[in-house]
Structures are given as structure tokens and as C-alpha cells.
Design a protein around this motif. Structure first.
Motif, short mmCIF file in Angstrom:
data_model
loop_
_atom_site.label_atom_id
_atom_site.label_comp_id
_atom_site.label_asym_id
_atom_site.label_seq_id
_atom_site.Cartn_x
_atom_site.Cartn_y
_atom_site.Cartn_z
N GLY A 242 69.24 23.65 -51.09
CA GLY A 242 68.81 22.27 -51.07
C GLY A 242 67.54 22.06 -50.26
N LYS A 243 67.40 22.81 -49.19
CA LYS A 243 66.24 22.66 -48.31
C LYS A 243 64.98 23.32 -48.88
N ASP A 244 65.17 24.24 -49.82
CA ASP A 244 64.05 25.04 -50.32
C ASP A 244 63.24 24.24 -51.35
N ASN A 245 62.11 23.77 -50.95
CA ASN A 245 61.26 22.94 -51.83
C ASN A 245 60.58 23.74 -52.93
N THR A 246 60.67 25.07 -52.87
CA THR A 246 60.03 25.88 -53.91
C THR A 246 60.91 26.05 -55.14
N LYS A 247 62.16 25.63 -55.05
CA LYS A 247 63.08 25.79 -56.18
C LYS A 247 62.69 24.83 -57.30
N THR A 248 62.54 25.37 -58.49
CA THR A 248 62.16 24.54 -59.65
C THR A 248 63.34 24.22 -60.56
#
Length: 1013
Positions: free
Chosen positions: A501-507
Motif C-alpha cells: 500500500g505504501k509503495d507508490n511505484t505499484k501500477t
């Protein structure tokens, strides 16, 4: 002689003469009849459900040649209802296996002793069908079958949970006809149907004939196009015909008003477009459906269709532009007596229960469900993950080698089989609005064959995302996952989800297609999961494993009914009670785990702002509707007694995902001094719905008010007669304690009380003892081995020393030094206990405990008392009305409750720890006359009253094996470890374990006569 490879072991033959897959629909003679949805009213439909002649053969080689001939005498055969599973009718072997194949793993080959069921049905063909094309449809046959009509071979099909349709015009004749079917239990498709379920066989779904005009609509795909602001929609119906045909289309809204119409002359392929301005959009909260009416010659077709858009934007799953959380369950087609043959009303019952418990999503684990189920999901409003009939989990067990799970998906020879299952599902179900994702199957590895499935699906239907968990890195398959639209996981930990959830790079959004294993007394971690899911937009939710227990209703030889599981029928291999893992029982009685899910995914959140002055914040967690359908009420309680109540107004217009401050009028003068005070806000439905009557509780929230003295109700003042002193005298190793109206006996050798009586009424049946064992829950299935290795289940008390003294106050104190342990192992813990008996009869226990360093966390620690028969009334202040645990209490309310001992019991199919009440303030166990024992502690404790000991529950494999004791067993626990979901999910969180190495426990026991106090 060269052996000819039979179709059932030939990867190049998946069917013979089967029609190409198409959308599921029934033609009618007019729109009025079509609107009823009753296919039996169509003159173009003829059911073949009913009694068939049936012969079971243990091996296909035993079948008689020519059994399908029209003159074969089958009068001596058995009668079998179709649809049905032959195992539920007494044929063959009932078998439950999860991962392991029921056949040697030698794909594509199956055992030569391949059971075969022969079916024959004689019927009359309608006279008015002359000149029409006639089709025979099997909606589900497990696992493969050959078909003959009037002695002529028609064709072959495999793929158990997808329809097979045959053109039989040339074989049928006016008047009397005969259909013959040979169903085989196994085929090469068995390697792709290794789902976690009972292995059923036969014609288990509907069979029927259809009459069609020579030129007719063969297939239709109702695609949607919506404007970016949803102000306009176009229904683009791609129509396939068997000849030149004028097709007229009309779209009607819910009230029956025509909103668009069109027509086209179609010869083979054509399109009709219907445009709608300001369309009403479909979603699970407001499942608005339009009616598409098609007229083609003498045939009328009708489709329910909803306008909605599924999109993934910046890693967030959206419906109609709105981020949505999928609050789901995994559902098998499962019935306790009919197996995989599911009546319509049974489907409706499932969906009603889901709606009642705030579920909005169903994953059709692990195959396409009955097509009528999807029609119901369209109408009721459910998001559906439609899953292909594909699982080859057993490949991972066949050889002890990494990567064997990918063996079939990496093999190009199997690609047609993989694709066939995906194509037939998509074609059948493509017009159902409820389907929001396509799934490539389950636990079948990941490789080129799955990628081919995904590519075909994207080309055929780009409007829905494609899901498949088998591509998760933990499975170590092909790393190219570009063809998949979501990141799918099973049983990921809360920590993993938080990191994602914290990982903003996940698309891609994260979807827990299985989580929170609901086996037995469980799950105990739902709120933990949903606290994380709500927190991050790219966590799209998940589906609890699973909806229902798969018990088979059966009887013992002496007529006692019970639900059987793997191994109960001598089946090998089997996975025991691992099929008893649902939120509801086989007969659809909700377990307490379903109540926990209902609370965790509730559509309304109520939080404290400043609860001391009645200020709260209400959040609408619906995605599309306001709160006008719900009524809010509040209640103030003190020590379980209502002191004020009222309605909470002004929330009707609160929009989706919006928060509003509200205030409850709190008048301090309503309360008397001291005592626990609670504010409870309850949310209920205002009006009747298809699944609930008005007043159904949707959710609630409870707050403790920090007003006055926040302490437990003091124990009643039980006074000794003036001038009477407590008498203590040793009689051998027994210490006899005599008061004005009571007599106790303490065994100095065993270090415990062996007799408690008041006014001559005996209140104890056997010695009091410390206890650390609980009957393992299904979610303890892993840790129980460590517990048993250290002898937790056989732990007894060793007393090193017991001595007593009379205190200045006149009370008697008994000091006991003890340990708990079992044979062959070092003691699990050591303790020092002080028992103080006061002049009024109160017994106060204070024990200090040290646990051995190298033992696992304890199941529990507390006191066990056995009270004599007749102590059936239980009154307590704590969580209720149902069982509660440290991690499974959110669906329970704090209050004062009155039950019988039997009502405290939760009857799980596999007996286990049950019925405990977490954080109890005080409890009384007594006769109906109120003669009994009261229990208090400075800190809240876990409490249980039962007619079964932990050992009784541990030793029983089925509930019918339990022998109800007349005595009442009382458990008073300092702490009881949580439930979790570790039967398949992550280990129990540290915060829910009794892992302290040093702790103290104080408890007060008071014999009382309630009616006199």
C-alpha cells in the motif's frame, strides 16, 4: 494390435461435434413470456431433467456394447434423478481431496479402471418442432461424456463446469426418442480439475432441448461504451446469426419505458447500437438493470444489462470512476445432500445471507458457477470474479521437485485444453454485468498457456481486468506478468499489504483472492486485514476463504445426523476436515466468523470525536449511495441497563465516502454513581429489501463513556453473621474451613479446593485446577504440534508445598508452590498461589507465574472448575451475545447477558475450543434458583461455561462423538490466545498470543444465592 488412444486420454480431442460456445440464453415466443424468466414457459424449450435410467459400472471396460441402441432393454436399470451427482445417490466413492490427485499423476493418462455411468432417457418430442433446428444442451457433466440419440452417435465433450451443446436435428424424430449418455469419472481434463472439493461425477446440471428457427440469433455480445463523464452510454450488440435475419432491438428502463430502439438485417455478423442519454449506472449498491429485447422472426430474446465501467486508474480498481473495495467471499457450488447440484432457491439463500452480512463480491472458486447464479448476481448486486475451470494443484505433489506445478502450463500440448476452458467460460458469461474480472483459474502454475489464455481474453473482452494469482512470485513461474491487470495474492500478511500500500511505484492494485481462512472457530484476523485495506487506495480488497463448509449430511448407524468430511467414507487420499472451512455451515447457518466479517466490512463507520460529550463522526463507506436507506439509533446503558435512547437524525444525505459530525445528548443526571457506562449506536435498514426485513442491523458501534467511576460493579456485600469467626482445622491432608453459612475443604496435598458449599448446597464437583490447554481450533492446526510436543495437552499440577495461616483479619491464607507439566518434559511453568478465604465466604486467588523460556506461547492460562449438575444458568457482564476472543470480538457488544450453559456452546463440525467470552467483568454460574458461584477480577478475564471439557473437545472428531456431561465446566482465564487464520493464513500476531514469561492473575470467587442478594 495398435491401441487407439481413447478421446478421454487424447489431448488433441476435447470435443467432437460440439457447437461453438455462445452466450447463455433461452428463446421465447414473445417478450411478455421472456420477461418472466421462466424458461419452461417457452415453446422452444423442453427440459430433460427428471428420472433417467442409470447403470453404474466400476470400469468403462464393463459397459455393455451397444447399450445406447434404441431397442436396448433398460427396464431393469436403476432410476436416477437428473441433474444429480451419482456419489450422493449411493454409487461409487464419496471422496474429498484438496491438493492430491485422486488418480496416479501420469498426464494425460487416467486409470484403466475408469468408472462409467450409463444414462438413458426416453421422451416425446413436441410435434410443433417439426422444421426447426433442434439443439441438446448439457450445462454441466463431470468429467467427460459420449452422446447418442436414437442409437446414432452424436458427439463427445469434456470440461465439467461449462455447457456442451449439440445440434441433433438429424438424429431426432417426431414422437418418441431416446437419448443415451456415457459419463466417465476421469479423463485428461481431470488433471485440470483438481480443485479443493468433493470429487463428484455425473450429469449434475440441467439438460434440455432447444428448438430454433433455421435462421436465428446464435450468439450475442452486448458491449458497452460510456462517455468519460457517464452522461451517455451506447449498448453495442454484436449479433451472430445462422442466416439472413431482420433483428429488432429495444432497450427499456426499469419501469418498462423504451429508451432506445434499432434494427438491422444481419446475415452472419452484424451490430445494433442503442444510445442512452443520462443512463442509470449499475453497481453492487444500486444494481440498476435495463431490459434489452430482441425480436428475430418468431423468436424473442431478453437480456438484463447494466451500464457500468471497470477501470484501473493509477493502480486503483474503479467502478464507474469510483474507487471500490471488493468485500468478498469464495463460493463453491456446494449442497449438503445434493453435492454440486444446486437448486435455485439455495443460490438465493446464499446471496441473501451475503447481503445480510455486507458482502459485495463473489469469486466463483474455482470454476464457472451455474449460469443462473450470475443472473441472480446481476439482479441482487454483486461484483463477480468469474473463474475458469482450471486447477492442477496436484502437479506440485506428484514429484518432490521445484516447479512441477508449472508442468502443464509450460507444455504446449496442453494449450488447447487451457484455452478451451477460458473461451467457453467467457463466451457463456460475457453479457453478465456483475462480472468485473476474468480469472484464469487457480493454483495451476503460470506459464505460456496461461499467457495465451490472457491474450485471448483481452482480445475478446478488453472491458474487464484479467486476474490470476498463480503468477505471484512465490510460485516461481514465468516472470512475465504484463498480461495480468492486478497483483493477486493468497493469505498475504498484514505487513506485506502495508508495504504494498505504501509503495507508490505499484501500477496494479493488490487483490487478496483468498485470505483469512475461515476454518472452524475463525477467522480471528478480519479487522486487522480491513484496517490495512481501507488505509490504502491500491489495496482493492479480497475474498475470504471460504463461504460454506462442505460437509456431507449423513447418519451414524444408530441414526444420528452429522456432517461428514474427508476420510469418513474410507476415501483415499483425503484431506480430512479441511473442507470444513466456511463462514456458514453446510445448511447455511452463519458461524460467528461471518458476524466478524459483517462488522469489518460494514458500509458505515462510526468513530469517537469527543465521546465524553457525545460527539461522534459518521463516515459513509458506500461507494455510490447515500445513507437515506438506513436508520440510526442510540442507546445509553449503565451496567447493562438502558438509561436513555433515541434516534440519530440528519444523516440521510451523507454522500459516499463522506464524513459528518453528529452529537448524542448526554445527560449526566441519567447515571447513578459508578459502574460501566456505554453508548451504542446501531444502524438498521429503514425498509424491506429482497434479502432483509426493515430493521435489519447493518452495523453498530459501541463506546465506553469516561463518566464517573469506570470500574466494574463491585461484588455484592455478603456478610458473615456478627460474632461468627471463620474456623479452620486440618483433618489429615484436608483443611476444613467453616463459616457462618459455608463450608470449604482445601486439599493441602493437591494444593486446591475440593469442596465448596453454601447453606449445605454443594457448588463444586471435583477439585479446582489450573489449566493451560484448550481444544485446538482448526487455526491451531500448526501450533498444536509444538504445544503437544511440550506436553501442554497432558499438563498436570505438581505441588511442592502448601501451608496455611490465619491472618489478623480472621481470614485464612493458603500458600501453594506448584508447577504445570507433563511426562518426559521439563515443567512448562512454575507458580506461587495465595488463596485467601475471608469471613464472608469470598475466596481470593492471587497467583504469580513464570513460564519456561523455550516453550511456545500458551493456549491459555486460568482456572478450571467443575460445578455439579443443575448449574445451568449463566449471567455475565462482558462481550456477547456470541463467543468472543481477543482478535474475534468486534461483532460482539459489551453488556449484561443471561444464558443457559447450552446456549454458550458453538457447535463446530470438528469439535474445538468455542464459546469463550473475552474481557468479562464478572460472571455468575448458578442453578435456576440462583444458587451458585460468582467470579470477579480486577482485570477483565476470558470466561467460558460448557458441558464439555477441553479434553472432550480435543478427542472428538465429530460433534456426534461428544457426550454431554451433566456437570458444568467453568473456565476462568487470565488470558486466552487469539484465533487467527493460520490453518492456511499467516501465523497468529504476537499481540494476540499469551507469550508472557511472567505474569500475575487475581480472581475472586464468591458462593452466592442470587435471589437473596
Amino acid at each position: 494390435m495398435i491401441r487407439v488412444t481413447p478421446y478421454w486420454e487424447n489431448l488433441k480431442v476435447l470435443q467432437e461435434n460440439r457447437e461453438a460456445p455462445r452466450a447463455s440464453f433461452i428463446p421465447y415466443q414473445d417478450q411478455a413470456t421472456a420477461a418472466t424468466g421462466k424458461r419452461g414457459r417457452s415453446p422452444y424449450f423442453q427440459t430433460l431433467n427428471g428420472s433417467w435410467k442409470f447403470q453404474y459400472n466400476a470400469s468403462v471396460k464393463d459397459t455393455a456394447d451397444g447399450f445406447y441402441a434404441v431397442d436396448t432393454d433398460v427396464s431393469g436399470w436403476d432410476d436416477l434423478i437428473v441433474p444429480s451427482c451419482w456419489q450422493t445417490n449411493g454409487y461409487d466413492q464419496l471422496q474429498y481431496t484438496n491438493i492430491n490427485y485422486p488418480v496416479p499423476c501420469d498426464p494425460p493418462f487416467v486409470p484403466g479402471e475408469n468408472p462409467a455411468g450409463l444414462y438413458v432417457r426416453d421422451f416425446q418430442l413436441r410435434a410443433d418442432w417439426d422444421g426447426k433446428e433442434q439443439y441438446l444442451v448439457f450445462e454441466g457433466v463431470n468429467a467427460c461424456f459420449y452422446l447418442w440419440v436414437n442409437g446414432a452417435y452424436v458427439g463427445y465433450s469434456q470440461g465439467s463446469r461449462i455447457p456442451a451443446e449439440f445440434l441433433v436435428t438429424s438424429q431426432l424424430r417426431p414422437g418418441r426418442n431416446r437419448i443415451a449418455v456415457m459419463v466417465l469419472k476421469w479423463c485428461d481434463g481431470t488433471y485440470l480439475e483438481d480443485q479443493d472439493l468433493w470429487r463428484y461425477s455425473g450429469i449434475y446440471r440441467d439438460v434440455y432441448l432447444l428448438a430454433r428457427e433455421k435462421a436465428h440469433i446464435r450468439d450475442i455480445f452486448n458491449r458497452q461504451e460510456l462517455a468519460s463523464d457517464y452522461s451517455r452510454a451506447v449498448l453495442r450488440s454484436e449479433v451472430q446469426t445462422t442466416g439472413k435475419l431482420e433483428v429488432k432491438a429495444e432497450l427499456r428502463d426499469k419501469s418498462g419505458r423504451s429508451v432506445a430502439s434499432g434494427s438491422a438485417v444481419i446475415d452472419g455478423q452484424g451490430v445494433i447500437e442503442l444510445a442512452v442519454d443520462a443512463p442509470e449506472l449499475w453497481n453492487a449498491e444500486n444494481p440498476y438493470l435495463y431490459q434489452l429485447e430482441l425480436q428475430a422472426g418468431d423468436e424473442a430474446l431478453r437480456f438484463r444489462t447494466g451500464f457500468r465501467e471497470i477501470r484501473i486508474q493509477d493502480g486503483v480498481f474503479q467502478v464507474n470512476g469510483q474507487p471500490v473495495k471488493l468485500k468478498g467471499v469464495n463460493r463453491h457450488d456446494s449442497h449438503p445432500t445434493l453435492g454440486q447440484t444446486i437448486p435455485l432457491n439455495h443460490m438465493i439463500k446464499d446471496l441473501n445471507l451475503m447481503k445480510l452480512h455486507n458482502v459485495n463480491t463473489v469469486r466463483t472458486s474455482h470454476y464457472p458457477n451455474d449460469p443462473r447464479f450470475l443472473e441472480l448476481c446481476d439482479q441482487y448486486g454483486f461484483y463477480v470474479v468469474d473463474e475458469a475451470d482450471l486447477e492442477c494443484h496436484g502437479m506440485s505433489q506428484a514429484e518432490v521437485a521445484e516447479g512441477t506445478i508449472h508442468r502443464l502450463t509450460d507444455n504446449a500440448e496442453w494449450q488447447p485444453s487451457f484455452l478451451d476452458r477460458m473461451e467457453r467460460m467467457v463466451e457463456r458469461d460475457k453479457n453478465h454485468t456483475c462480472i468485473v474480472m476474468w480469472s484464469l483459474g487457480n493454483e495451476a502454475g503460470y506459464g505460456e498457456n496461461h499467457k495465451a489464455m490472457a491474450r485471448w481474453t483481452r482480445e475478446r473482452d478488453a472491458s474487464r481486468p484479467v486476474h490470476y494469482e498463480g503468477a505471484a512470485p512465490i510460485n516461481k513461474g514465468d516472470t512475465d506478468t504484463d498480461c495480468l491487470d492486478v497483483e493477486s495474492r493468497m493469505y498475504a500478511t498484514y505487513g506485506y499489504m502495508e508495504e504494498y500500500g505504501k509503495d507508490n511505484t505499484k501500477t496494479k492494485p493488490l487483490f487478496q483472492c483468498e485470505y483469512s481462512h475461515a476454518m472452524g472457530n475463525g477467522p480471528g484476523d478480519l479487522m486487522d486485514y480491513w484496517n490495512v485495506i481501507y488505509k490504502y487506495p491500491n489495496l482493492m480488497g479480497g475474498c475470504v476463504w471460504e463461504w460454506c463448509d462442505h460437509g456431507v449430511k449423513t447418519e451414524t448407524p444408530d441414526g444420528r445426523s452429522y456432517f461428514a468430511y474427508g476420510g469418513d467414507f474410507g476415501d483415499q487420499p483425503n484431506d480430512g476436515n479441511f473442507c470444513i472451512d466456511g463462514l456458514v455451515s453446510p445448511d447455511r447457518k452463519p458461524h460467528t466468523g461471518l458476524l466478524e466479517l459483517k462488522k469489518a466490512i460494514a458500509p458505515v463507520l462510526i468513530e469517537a470525536d469527543d465521546v465524553a460529550v457525545g460527539k461522534l463522526a459518521v463516515t459513509n463507506r458506500y461507494d455510490f449511495i447515500d445513507l437515506s436507506a438506513l436508520a440510526f439509533s442510540w442507546r445509553l446503558e449503565q451496567e447493562g441497563q438502558t438509561v436513555a435512547q433515541g434516534a440519530l437524525e440528519g444523516l440521510d444525505a451523507l454522500g459516499p465516502q463522506q464524513t459528518q459530525a453528529v452529537a448524542i445528548p448526554l445527560d449526566p443526571s441519567l447515571f447513578s454513581p459508578g459502574g460501566r457506562r456505554y453508548l451504542t449506536v446501531t444502524v438498521r435498514t429503514r425498509q424491506d429489501t429482497p434479502w432483509a426485513e426493515a430493521g435489519h442491523e447493518v452495523t453498530f458501534e459501541q463506546f465506553e463513556l469516561p463518566v464517573g467511576q469506570a470500574e466494574a460493579t463491585p461484588a455484592p456485600a455478603v456478610l458473615a453473621s456478627a460474632g461468627f469467626q471463620l474456623q479452620a482445622a486440618e483433618n489429615g491432608h484436608l483443611l476444613e474451613l467453616t463459616g457462618f453459612d459455608f463450608k470449604y475443604v482445601f486439599d493441602l496435598y493437591d494444593g486446591t479446593f475440593v469442596q465448596l458449599s453454601k447453606h449445605g448446597v454443594n457448588l463444586l464437583h471435583g477439585p479446582v485446577g489450573f489449566n493451560i490447554w484448550r481444544a485446538p481450533t482448526d487455526n491451531d492446526r500448526n501450533i498444536r504440534h509444538a504445544w503437544q510436543e511440550d506436553g501442554f495437552h497432558r499438563a498436570g499440577m505438581k505441588v511442592y508445598q502448601a501451608k496455611w495461616t490465619t491472618l489478623d483479619s480472621g481470614a485464612v491464607e493458603i500458600a501453594v508452590s506448584y508447577s504445570l507439566g507433563g511426562y518426559s518434559r521439563s515443567p512448562i511453568l512454575h507458580g506461587e498461589a495465595q488463596w485467601r478465604v475471608e469471613g464472608n465466604g469470598a475466596i481470593v486467588l492471587n497467583t504469580q507465574v513464570k513460564v519456561r523460556e523455550n516453550v511456545p506461547f500458551l493456549p491459555r492460562f486460568g482456572l478450571q472448575l467443575i460445578m455439579p449438575p443443575g448449574n445451568e444458568e449463566v449471567e455475565y457482564f462482558g462481550y456477547g451475545p456470541h463467543e468472543s476472543y481477543i482478535d474475534k470480538r468486534h461483532s460482539a457488544k459489551r453488556g449484561k447477558y443471561l444464558f443457559t450453559v447450552d446456549e454458550m456452546f458453538e457447535d463446530y463440525i470438528m469439535p474445538q475450543e468455542n464459546g469463550s467470552r473475552y474481557a468479562t467483568e464478572w460472571a455468575i454460574v448458578s442453578s435456576e434458583l440462583g444458587m451458585g458461584l460468582r467470579f470477579d477480577a480486577p482485570q477483565a478475564f476470558s470466561f467460558n461455561a460448557s458441558h464439555f471439557t477441553p479434553q472432550d473437545l480435543t478427542e472428538a472428531a465429530h460433534s456426534y462423538e461428544l457426550v454431554r456431561r451433566k456437570e458444568t465446566i467453568v473456565q476462568l482465564d487470565y488470558k486466552l490466545s487469539g484465533i487467527g487464520s493460520n490453518s492456511c493464513g499467516p501465523e497468529l500476531l504476537e499481540s494476540y498470543r499469551l507469550s508472557e514469561k511472567e505474569f500475575g492473575f487475581e480472581l475472586r470467587i464468591q458462593p452466592i444465592f442470587k435471589e437473596d442478594e
